[in-house]
Scaffold this motif. Structure first.
Motif, short mmCIF file in Angstrom:
data_model
loop_
_atom_site.label_atom_id
_atom_site.label_comp_id
_atom_site.label_asym_id
_atom_site.label_seq_id
_atom_site.Cartn_x
_atom_site.Cartn_y
_atom_site.Cartn_z
N THR A 13 0.84 -1.19 0.00
CA THR A 13 0.00 0.00 0.00
C THR A 13 0.88 1.24 0.00
OG1 THR A 13 -1.58 -1.26 1.35
CG2 THR A 13 -1.98 1.10 1.11
N LEU A 14 0.96 1.88 -1.12
CA LEU A 14 1.85 3.03 -1.33
C LEU A 14 1.28 4.31 -0.72
CD1 LEU A 14 2.55 2.17 -5.07
CD2 LEU A 14 4.23 1.98 -3.21
N PRO A 15 2.15 5.28 -0.37
CA PRO A 15 3.61 5.22 -0.51
C PRO A 15 4.33 4.57 0.68
CG PRO A 15 2.98 7.38 0.23
CD PRO A 15 1.69 6.62 0.02
N LYS A 17 2.25 3.02 3.57
CA LYS A 17 1.16 2.62 4.46
C LYS A 17 1.24 1.17 4.91
CE LYS A 17 -1.90 6.07 2.42
NZ LYS A 17 -3.12 6.30 1.60
N SER A 44 -4.83 -0.45 -3.39
CA SER A 44 -5.53 0.54 -2.60
C SER A 44 -6.78 -0.08 -2.01
CB SER A 44 -5.90 1.74 -3.47
OG SER A 44 -6.77 2.63 -2.78
N LYS A 52 -4.57 3.75 -11.42
CA LYS A 52 -4.48 5.20 -11.28
C LYS A 52 -3.19 5.57 -10.55
CE LYS A 52 -6.85 5.87 -6.83
NZ LYS A 52 -7.94 6.60 -6.13
N VAL A 54 -0.70 7.35 -7.83
CA VAL A 54 -0.77 7.76 -6.42
C VAL A 54 -0.53 9.26 -6.40
CG1 VAL A 54 0.23 7.52 -4.13
CG2 VAL A 54 0.04 5.52 -5.63
N TYR A 57 2.95 11.52 -5.94
CA TYR A 57 4.15 10.68 -6.03
C TYR A 57 4.38 10.25 -7.47
CZ TYR A 57 3.99 10.47 -0.95
OH TYR A 57 3.98 10.80 0.38
N MET A 60 4.44 6.09 -9.13
CA MET A 60 3.70 5.21 -8.24
C MET A 60 2.26 5.10 -8.72
SD MET A 60 4.93 5.89 -4.32
CE MET A 60 6.60 5.53 -3.79
N GLU A 62 -1.57 2.54 -8.45
CA GLU A 62 -2.29 1.60 -7.60
C GLU A 62 -3.53 1.08 -8.30
OE1 GLU A 62 -3.13 3.72 -4.02
OE2 GLU A 62 -4.42 5.21 -4.99
#
Length: 372
Positions: A13-15, A17, A44, A52, A54, A57, A60, A62
């Motif tokens: 789970t970016l960036p 999490k 996500s 899509k 992030v 960022y 990146m 998700e």
């Protein structure tokens, strides 16, 4: 001049999490330092269609976490999102799959070998445990057997997280061992911690599932220490969460005020509390799952320079022996944990400084050798 792009794909789970996100982003910094651009595709919890970026960022992206067994099955059998990013960048040299099912690895290898793109596998766990339906749990158990025994025979290269995995995957075409890494230059490691003068603070940070973490044993041992100048800070869950995960662990009323449940915090906030604690503590059983992995919470607390109380799982014993900070428990008994906690209280070490053992720059050369 760029050496091309590496795509990192998996259930992180970016960036920042999740521990898995912190791992792949740190690994990406190594690739970037060697002249590669790293593009990440994570998941996500939001429900949307497609892929899509992030927000805020670069590089990146998700996709939504599967909401049903049908979506879950479709996700395993498809690499369309990876193909989409590969087409977008046009100069992809490698695809690194993070803890994906074996069927996804096979599918990716079939698709990208035709495009002269290597497909590698980053393995950080061997586990049969998962939530969901019976078919999903049975699939996970079977997939764990496949990944632990055959992933290195399918992938063009392996990244392993521990010495146990290193031995298992020793016959891989290309093998790189990377523990959880951090960037010690990041501002989160240089925060000014809060002051709890006069109170010795133990800290635990994480989201236990009741199978990997034995947080109940930490709480039980803490409750047995009859001192007023101590506290236990638990980050990641609320008191209600704790009661749900460990229903048999009862916290007496006279001890409750000394245990601080923080719930979920940001990664930066969590590190700030670890920097400010007097001793970090986590207890895990020495089993196949825990020895094959490597606890991110250990790498982070070790970087903070605080003493650590833990069990001898994975490769953590060598680090504690080298640093001399903390205690390796001889067993998981109430008496052993209490004894270790009392020892740390009575032998408080004030000379705390950051440790660079897990700094990503220390692993640039072996990664360069692996990439070449």
């Amino acid at each position: 001049m760029s050496n091309g792009t590496i795509i990192y794909y998996g259930g992180f789970t970016l960036p920042d999490k999740s521990a898995s996100a912190n791992r792949v982003v740190s690994n990406g910094k190594i690739f970037d330092s060697l002249g590669y651009r790293t593009a990440f595709i994570g998941v996500s919890e939001e429900n949307f269609i497609g892929l899509k970026p992030v927000i805020g960022y670069e590089d990146m992206f998700e996709i939504a976490h599967p909401q049903s067994n049908g979506q879950w099955l479709k996700r395993m059998l498809s690499v369309e999102h990876i193909e989409s990013i590969a087409d977008k960048y046009g100069d992809v040299q490698k695809v690194i799959l993070y803890n994906v099912p074996m069927v996804t690895l096979i599918k990716a290898k079939k698709v990208f070998s035709k495009k002269n793109i290597e497909v590698c596998y980053d393995c950080t766990e061997w586990t049969k445990d998962t939530d969901g339906s019976l078919p999903k749990r049975l699939f996970k158990a079977f997939d764990e057997i496949l990944i632990s025994n055959f992933a290195h025979k399918v992938a063009d290269g392996m990244i392993a997280i521990s010495s146990m995995m290193e031995k298992k995957y020793k016959n891989s075409k290309k093998l790189l061992v990377l523990p959880p890494l951090i960037d010690i230059n990041d501002e989160i490691w240089h925060q000014q911690p809060g002051n709890h003068e006069g109170i010795f603070e133990f800290c635990f940070a994480g989201i236990p599932d009741g199978k990997k973490e034995s947080l109940d044993k930490v709480v039980e041992a803490f409750c047995g220490i009859k001192r007023s100048d101590i506290c236990l800070r638990i980050i990641g869950i609320t008191e209600n969460d704790f009661s749900s995960i460990y229903p048999d662990c009862k916290i007496e009323e006279n001890v409750r005020e000394k245990i601080i449940f923080m719930g979920r915090l940001t990664h930066s906030e969590t590190i700030k509390y670890i920097l400010g604690c007097d001793c970090y503590i986590f207890i895990r059983r020495s089993d196949r799952r825990n020895n094959a992995g490597f606890p991110t919470k250990f790498a982070e607390s070790y970087t903070c320079g605080v003493p650590i109380i833990t069990t001898n799982v994975s490769d953590v014993g060598e680090y504690i022996k080298d640093s001399g900070k903390g205690c390796l428990l001889k067993d998981m008994s109430h008496e052993s944990i209490t004894e270790a906690m009392l020892f740390q209280i009575e032998n408080k070490n004030y000379s705390v400084k950051l440790d660079k053992a897990f700094h990503y720059e220390s692993f640039i050369q072996p990664t360069k050798d692996w990439l070449n």
